[in-house]
Write an enzyme that holds these catalytic residues in place. Structure first.
Site, PDB file in Angstrom:
ATOM      1  N   LYS A   1      46.008 -38.071 107.418  1.00 18.93           N
ATOM      2  CA  LYS A   1      47.179 -38.063 107.502  1.00 18.93           C
ATOM      3  C   LYS A   1      47.803 -38.431 108.807  1.00 18.93           C
ATOM      4  O   LYS A   1      47.778 -37.463 109.728  1.00 18.93           O
ATOM      5  CB  LYS A   1      48.110 -37.034 106.870  1.00 18.93           C
ATOM      6  CG  LYS A   1      49.589 -37.175 106.895  1.00 18.93           C
ATOM      7  CD  LYS A   1      50.433 -35.714 107.257  1.00 18.93           C
ATOM      8  CE  LYS A   1      51.288 -35.808 108.249  1.00 18.93           C
ATOM      9  NZ  LYS A   1      51.852 -37.018 108.629  1.00 18.93           N
TER      10      LYS A   1
ATOM     11  N   SER B   1      50.925 -29.213 117.075  1.00 24.10           N
ATOM     12  CA  SER B   1      51.327 -27.775 117.657  1.00 24.10           C
ATOM     13  C   SER B   1      50.729 -26.645 117.222  1.00 24.10           C
ATOM     14  O   SER B   1      50.136 -26.883 116.186  1.00 24.10           O
ATOM     15  CB  SER B   1      52.909 -28.126 117.312  1.00 24.10           C
ATOM     16  OG  SER B   1      53.097 -27.866 115.676  1.00 24.10           O
ATOM     17  N   THR B   2      50.753 -25.839 117.926  1.00 29.90           N
ATOM     18  CA  THR B   2      50.166 -24.507 117.725  1.00 29.90           C
ATOM     19  C   THR B   2      51.002 -23.850 116.336  1.00 29.90           C
ATOM     20  O   THR B   2      50.363 -23.240 115.358  1.00 29.90           O
ATOM     21  CB  THR B   2      50.288 -23.468 118.812  1.00 29.90           C
ATOM     22  OG1 THR B   2      49.585 -23.999 119.886  1.00 29.90           O
ATOM     23  CG2 THR B   2      49.842 -22.147 118.311  1.00 29.90           C
ATOM     24  N   GLU B   3      52.240 -24.168 116.246  1.00 30.95           N
ATOM     25  CA  GLU B   3      53.131 -23.703 115.078  1.00 30.95           C
ATOM     26  C   GLU B   3      52.237 -24.169 113.898  1.00 30.95           C
ATOM     27  O   GLU B   3      52.042 -23.550 112.929  1.00 30.95           O
ATOM     28  CB  GLU B   3      54.410 -24.022 115.340  1.00 30.95           C
ATOM     29  CG  GLU B   3      55.386 -23.779 114.157  1.00 30.95           C
ATOM     30  CD  GLU B   3      56.669 -24.770 114.460  1.00 30.95           C
ATOM     31  OE1 GLU B   3      56.911 -25.385 115.493  1.00 30.95           O
ATOM     32  OE2 GLU B   3      57.239 -24.685 113.387  1.00 30.95           O
ATOM     33  N   VAL B   4      52.179 -25.456 113.737  1.00 31.31           N
ATOM     34  CA  VAL B   4      51.797 -26.009 112.484  1.00 31.31           C
ATOM     35  C   VAL B   4      50.276 -25.737 112.479  1.00 31.31           C
ATOM     36  O   VAL B   4      49.774 -25.580 111.129  1.00 31.31           O
ATOM     37  CB  VAL B   4      51.790 -27.678 112.619  1.00 31.31           C
ATOM     38  CG1 VAL B   4      51.233 -28.085 111.263  1.00 31.31           C
ATOM     39  CG2 VAL B   4      53.287 -27.910 112.509  1.00 31.31           C
ATOM     40  N   GLY B   5      49.444 -25.736 113.385  1.00 29.71           N
ATOM     41  CA  GLY B   5      48.229 -25.133 113.425  1.00 29.71           C
ATOM     42  C   GLY B   5      47.922 -23.824 112.544  1.00 29.71           C
ATOM     43  O   GLY B   5      47.041 -23.838 111.700  1.00 29.71           O
TER      44      GLY B   5
ATOM     45  N   GLU C   1      43.213 -28.602 117.531  1.00 24.33           N
ATOM     46  CA  GLU C   1      43.234 -28.894 118.667  1.00 24.33           C
ATOM     47  C   GLU C   1      44.716 -28.673 118.900  1.00 24.33           C
ATOM     48  O   GLU C   1      45.309 -29.399 118.346  1.00 24.33           O
ATOM     49  CB  GLU C   1      42.547 -30.306 118.971  1.00 24.33           C
ATOM     50  CG  GLU C   1      42.337 -30.295 120.433  1.00 24.33           C
ATOM     51  CD  GLU C   1      43.458 -31.145 120.982  1.00 24.33           C
ATOM     52  OE1 GLU C   1      44.542 -30.845 121.718  1.00 24.33           O
ATOM     53  OE2 GLU C   1      43.405 -32.439 120.887  1.00 24.33           O
TER      54      GLU C   1
ATOM     55  N   CYS D   1      48.618 -33.235 125.340  1.00 20.72           N
ATOM     56  CA  CYS D   1      48.061 -31.902 125.165  1.00 20.72           C
ATOM     57  C   CYS D   1      47.443 -31.162 126.400  1.00 20.72           C
ATOM     58  O   CYS D   1      47.962 -29.919 126.519  1.00 20.72           O
ATOM     59  CB  CYS D   1      47.190 -31.852 123.988  1.00 20.72           C
ATOM     60  SG  CYS D   1      45.642 -32.786 124.035  1.00 20.72           S
TER      61      CYS D   1
ATOM     62  N   GLU E   1      54.964 -24.734 126.077  1.00 19.55           N
ATOM     63  CA  GLU E   1      54.748 -26.289 126.162  1.00 19.55           C
ATOM     64  C   GLU E   1      56.052 -26.970 125.952  1.00 19.55           C
ATOM     65  O   GLU E   1      56.727 -26.877 125.041  1.00 19.55           O
ATOM     66  CB  GLU E   1      53.694 -26.490 125.014  1.00 19.55           C
ATOM     67  CG  GLU E   1      53.258 -27.945 125.206  1.00 19.55           C
ATOM     68  CD  GLU E   1      51.987 -28.335 124.135  1.00 19.55           C
ATOM     69  OE1 GLU E   1      52.394 -28.096 123.031  1.00 19.55           O
ATOM     70  OE2 GLU E   1      51.174 -28.917 124.623  1.00 19.55           O
TER      71      GLU E   1
HETATM   72  P1  NAI Z   1      53.486 -31.276 114.725  1.00 23.52           P
HETATM   73  O1  NAI Z   1      52.412 -30.503 115.205  1.00 23.52           O
HETATM   74  O2  NAI Z   1      54.674 -30.916 113.927  1.00 23.52           O
HETATM   75  O3  NAI Z   1      52.855 -32.778 114.203  1.00 23.52           O
HETATM   76  C1  NAI Z   1      51.527 -33.125 114.391  1.00 23.52           C
HETATM   77  C2  NAI Z   1      50.980 -33.610 113.197  1.00 23.52           C
HETATM   78  O4  NAI Z   1      51.214 -32.435 112.001  1.00 23.52           O
HETATM   79  C3  NAI Z   1      51.912 -34.836 112.296  1.00 23.52           C
HETATM   80  O5  NAI Z   1      51.012 -35.578 111.635  1.00 23.52           O
HETATM   81  C4  NAI Z   1      52.728 -34.045 111.547  1.00 23.52           C
HETATM   82  O6  NAI Z   1      53.254 -34.862 110.373  1.00 23.52           O
HETATM   83  C5  NAI Z   1      51.854 -33.128 110.906  1.00 23.52           C
HETATM   84  N1  NAI Z   1      52.627 -31.773 110.442  1.00 23.52           N
HETATM   85  C6  NAI Z   1      53.744 -31.256 110.660  1.00 23.52           C
HETATM   86  N2  NAI Z   1      54.079 -30.251 109.933  1.00 23.52           N
HETATM   87  C7  NAI Z   1      53.110 -30.047 108.956  1.00 23.52           C
HETATM   88  C8  NAI Z   1      52.687 -28.913 108.125  1.00 23.52           C
HETATM   89  N3  NAI Z   1      53.665 -28.178 107.754  1.00 23.52           N
HETATM   90  N4  NAI Z   1      51.474 -29.071 107.473  1.00 23.52           N
HETATM   91  C9  NAI Z   1      50.893 -30.158 107.655  1.00 23.52           C
HETATM   92  N5  NAI Z   1      50.801 -31.131 108.853  1.00 23.52           N
HETATM   93  C10 NAI Z   1      51.909 -30.918 109.229  1.00 23.52           C
HETATM   94  O7  NAI Z   1      54.289 -31.775 116.430  1.00 23.52           O
HETATM   95  P2  NAI Z   1      55.633 -32.379 116.479  1.00 23.52           P
HETATM   96  O8  NAI Z   1      56.529 -31.953 115.712  1.00 23.52           O
HETATM   97  O9  NAI Z   1      55.252 -33.985 116.559  1.00 23.52           O
HETATM   98  O10 NAI Z   1      56.028 -32.073 118.036  1.00 23.52           O
HETATM   99  C11 NAI Z   1      56.338 -30.619 118.310  1.00 23.52           C
HETATM  100  C12 NAI Z   1      55.574 -30.348 119.442  1.00 23.52           C
HETATM  101  O11 NAI Z   1      54.127 -30.058 119.141  1.00 23.52           O
HETATM  102  C13 NAI Z   1      55.411 -30.960 120.734  1.00 23.52           C
HETATM  103  O12 NAI Z   1      56.701 -31.180 121.561  1.00 23.52           O
HETATM  104  C14 NAI Z   1      54.362 -30.523 121.273  1.00 23.52           C
HETATM  105  O13 NAI Z   1      54.704 -29.332 122.222  1.00 23.52           O
HETATM  106  C15 NAI Z   1      53.355 -30.158 120.010  1.00 23.52           C
HETATM  107  N6  NAI Z   1      52.356 -31.216 120.063  1.00 23.52           N
HETATM  108  C16 NAI Z   1      51.012 -31.317 120.690  1.00 23.52           C
HETATM  109  C17 NAI Z   1      50.298 -32.122 120.528  1.00 23.52           C
HETATM  110  C18 NAI Z   1      49.004 -32.221 121.011  1.00 23.52           C
HETATM  111  O14 NAI Z   1      48.123 -32.956 121.366  1.00 23.52           O
HETATM  112  N7  NAI Z   1      48.114 -30.986 121.084  1.00 23.52           N
HETATM  113  C19 NAI Z   1      50.587 -33.583 119.727  1.00 23.52           C
HETATM  114  C20 NAI Z   1      51.904 -33.480 119.230  1.00 23.52           C
HETATM  115  C21 NAI Z   1      52.734 -32.457 119.133  1.00 23.52           C
HETATM  116 MG    MG Z   2      56.730 -30.825 113.880  1.00 23.61          MG
END
Ligand code: NAI
Ligand code: MG
Length: 489
Positions: free
Chosen positions: A182, A236-240, A258, A292, A389
């Site tokens: 995804k 994001s850590t939240e989604v992790g 990650e 990140c 972050e």
């Molecule tokens: P996100 O963590 O929401 O999105 C990353 C991936 O997870 C996307 O493919 C998204 O569609 C998917 N996702 C979102 N909610 C999900 C769920 N409930 N279950 C499974 N998959 C889900 O990150 P977002 O909203 O794009 O960015 C928010 C913050 O997260 C950023 O401001 C940053 O602080 C952090 N982030 C960190 C990254 C890294 O490389 N470690 C990359 C992207 C965001």
């Molecule tokens: Mg998000």
């Protein structure tokens, strides 16, 4: 290379080597952060599409399938071919990426080239993964096999979509897993181009499947699916945390994560200040701060602090913003409006908390999601902008006096992804490298990456490692075979 004519060929979900509409027929709109124009209407998947993708991946993994019958060396040929095709189409993939996420084109292109090398690196591992023969205490023969874990779910973000995809696809394919990916909704189209190349390279149908759409629908369906045995995620850590919970509730998927960071970069008082300012500047502002490992806490020794702040401000003021396809531009937009607003809110919090805004702090232009390079000085460890972050072009400069003390301060965070030190003192470099609680440490440089070097987080920055030999383990399980031997007569 301003205003390229980017040809978007693929906009649909990919299952069983075919591009197909979503079951619901729904689509979503991709908006370019470069100029807020519509890039494409994209097939929007849902749980039903994930189910279909998992069925395809499961069939491709079954005993006797074409994929399972391939010899390891044949998988290596496919991975090398994919690396070559990614090289061939690097301009096209990078252009689509820049249009979708606003990364400056030269960086997009460089990243695609590294992705090609990641495929080649893991091609080399295909026929070098093996088990052991073990001594026993009862005369039996015990051998272990390293077997592919099965159908894996992979969820990636938009900030380095092609590289992060390669980090996940290459080791999974090298050991013989099948995949449901995804991508982030903001980087669907560049992902689909590289997806098409897997078919051209000759991967059998069902080995790689890509379901487009949003996190709470498609991402959640992947992390909850009972037939996916492993999930790897970057974001994001939240989604992790949500993914771990979903995995635990459904079928105890193995989880590799990650996640975010608040990475420290320590500048010692023995350095060439201009060089240190340059390294620290790129370490935070590269990719508009959307990395990140971005060095979002710059700790500077009090002896050089004032000079460092002054020069950092001057450099930030010089950084050229604008169209990421313009080769003279150093910084493009933030990826979308939501992230833009999030960063602007952190800047507001920074100003209110008493940090000194040296430069930036506002939007650049009126179209596209550009933020001026922002430098805060007089930042203290307790401030929100020093703890959370931001994921934007916002540098926090903090002062320190004592080396042992700054190590403790650098470690005082829930994160642990990256860290750096700039010094000419080898003792300090080694002491810091050993004491810092971080998955990666860079000395006199920042954020260098190579396919052979494991990458991942301490603490809440993640679980497990990608790249290097370590990543193979994410996709393997060990089988023990015990054979009773007849004792000699
Ligand atoms: P996100 O963590 O929401 O999105 C990353 C991936 O997870 C996307 O493919 C998204 O569609 C998917 N996702 C979102 N909610 C999900 C769920 N409930 N279950 C499974 N998959 C889900 O990150 P977002 O909203 O794009 O960015 C928010 C913050 O997260 C950023 O401001 C940053 O602080 C952090 N982030 C960190 C990254 C890294 O490389 N470690 C990359 C992207 C965001
Ligand atoms: Mg998000």
């Amino acid at each position: 290379m301003a205003n390229p004519k980017v040809a978007i060929k693929y906009k649909k979900i990919f299952i069983n080597n075919e591009f197909i509409d979503s079951k619901s027929g729904k689509t979503f709109t991709s908006i370019s952060p470069v100029n807020e124009s519509v890039v494409a209407e994209i097939a929007e998947g849902d749980k039903a599409d994930v189910d279909a993708a998992v069925r395809a991946a499961k069939a491709a993994f079954e005993y006797g399938s074409e994929w399972r019958n391939l010899q390891p060396a044949q998988r290596a040929i496919l991975l090398n071919k994919l690396g070559d095709l990614v090289d061939r189409d690097a301009e096209q993939i990078a252009s689509i990426q820049t249009l979708e996420n606003g990364k400056v084109y030269a960086q997009s292109f460089g990243e695609v080239k590294i992705a090609a090398n990641v495929f080649r690196y893991y091609a080399g591992w295909c026929d070098k993964v093996h088990g052991e023969t073990l001594p026993t205490d009862n005369g039996q023969l015990v051998i272990t096999r390293k077997e592919p874990i099965g159908v894996v779910g992979q969820i990636v973000p938009w900030n380095a979509p092609i590289l992060l995809l390669a980090l996940k696809w290459a080791p999974a394919l090298a050991v013989g897993c099948t995949i449901v990916l995804k991508p982030a909704e903001q980087s669907s189209l560049c992902t689909l181009h590289i997806t098409a190349l897997t078919k051209e390279a000759g991967f059998p149908k069902g080995v790689i499947n890509v379901v487009l759409g949003y996190g709470p629908t498609v991402g959640a369906a992947v992390s909850e699916h009972p037939d996916i045995v492993k999930v790897t995620f970057t974001g994001s850590t939240e989604v992790g945390k949500k993914i771990m919970i979903a995995s635990g509730k459904s079928n105890l998927k193995r989880v590799t994560l990650e996640l975010g960071g608040k990475s420290p970069l320590v500048i010692c008082d023995d350095v060439n200040v201009d060089e240190a300012v340059n390294i620290a500047h790129e370490a935070i502002f590269s990719n508009s701060g959307q990395i990140c490992v971005a060095a979002s806490r710059t700790y500077v020794h009090s002896k050089i602090y004032d000079e460092f702040v002054k020069k950092s401000k001057e450099l930030a003021l010089k950084r050229k913003l604008g169209d990421p396809f313009d080769s003279t531009v150093a910084q493009g937009p933030q990826v979308d409006k939501k992230i833009f607003n999030r960063v602007m809110n952190y800047i507001k919090i920074g100003k209110e908390s008493g940090a000194k805004l040296e430069t930036g702090g506002e939007r650049f232009g009126t179209v596209g999601y550009y933020i001026k390079p922002t430098v805060f000085s007089n930042v203290t460890d307790d401030m929100v902008i020093a703890k959370e972050e931001i994921f934007g072009p916002v540098q926090q400069i903090l002062k320190y006096e004592n080396f042992d003390d700054v190590i403790k301060r650098a470690n005082n965070t829930t994160y642990g992804l990256g860290a750096g030190i700039i010094t000419n003192d080898i003792n300090k470099a080694l002491k810091f490298s050993q004491a810092i609680e971080s998955g990666s440490v860079w000395v006199n440089q920042y954020a260098a990456l190579t396919p052979s070097a494991p990458f991942g987080g301490y603490k809440q920055s993640g679980i497990g490692r990608e790249l290097g030999p370590d990543a193979l383990e994410n996709y393997l399980q060990t089988k023990t075979i015990s054979i009773k031997l007849t004792p000699p007569a």
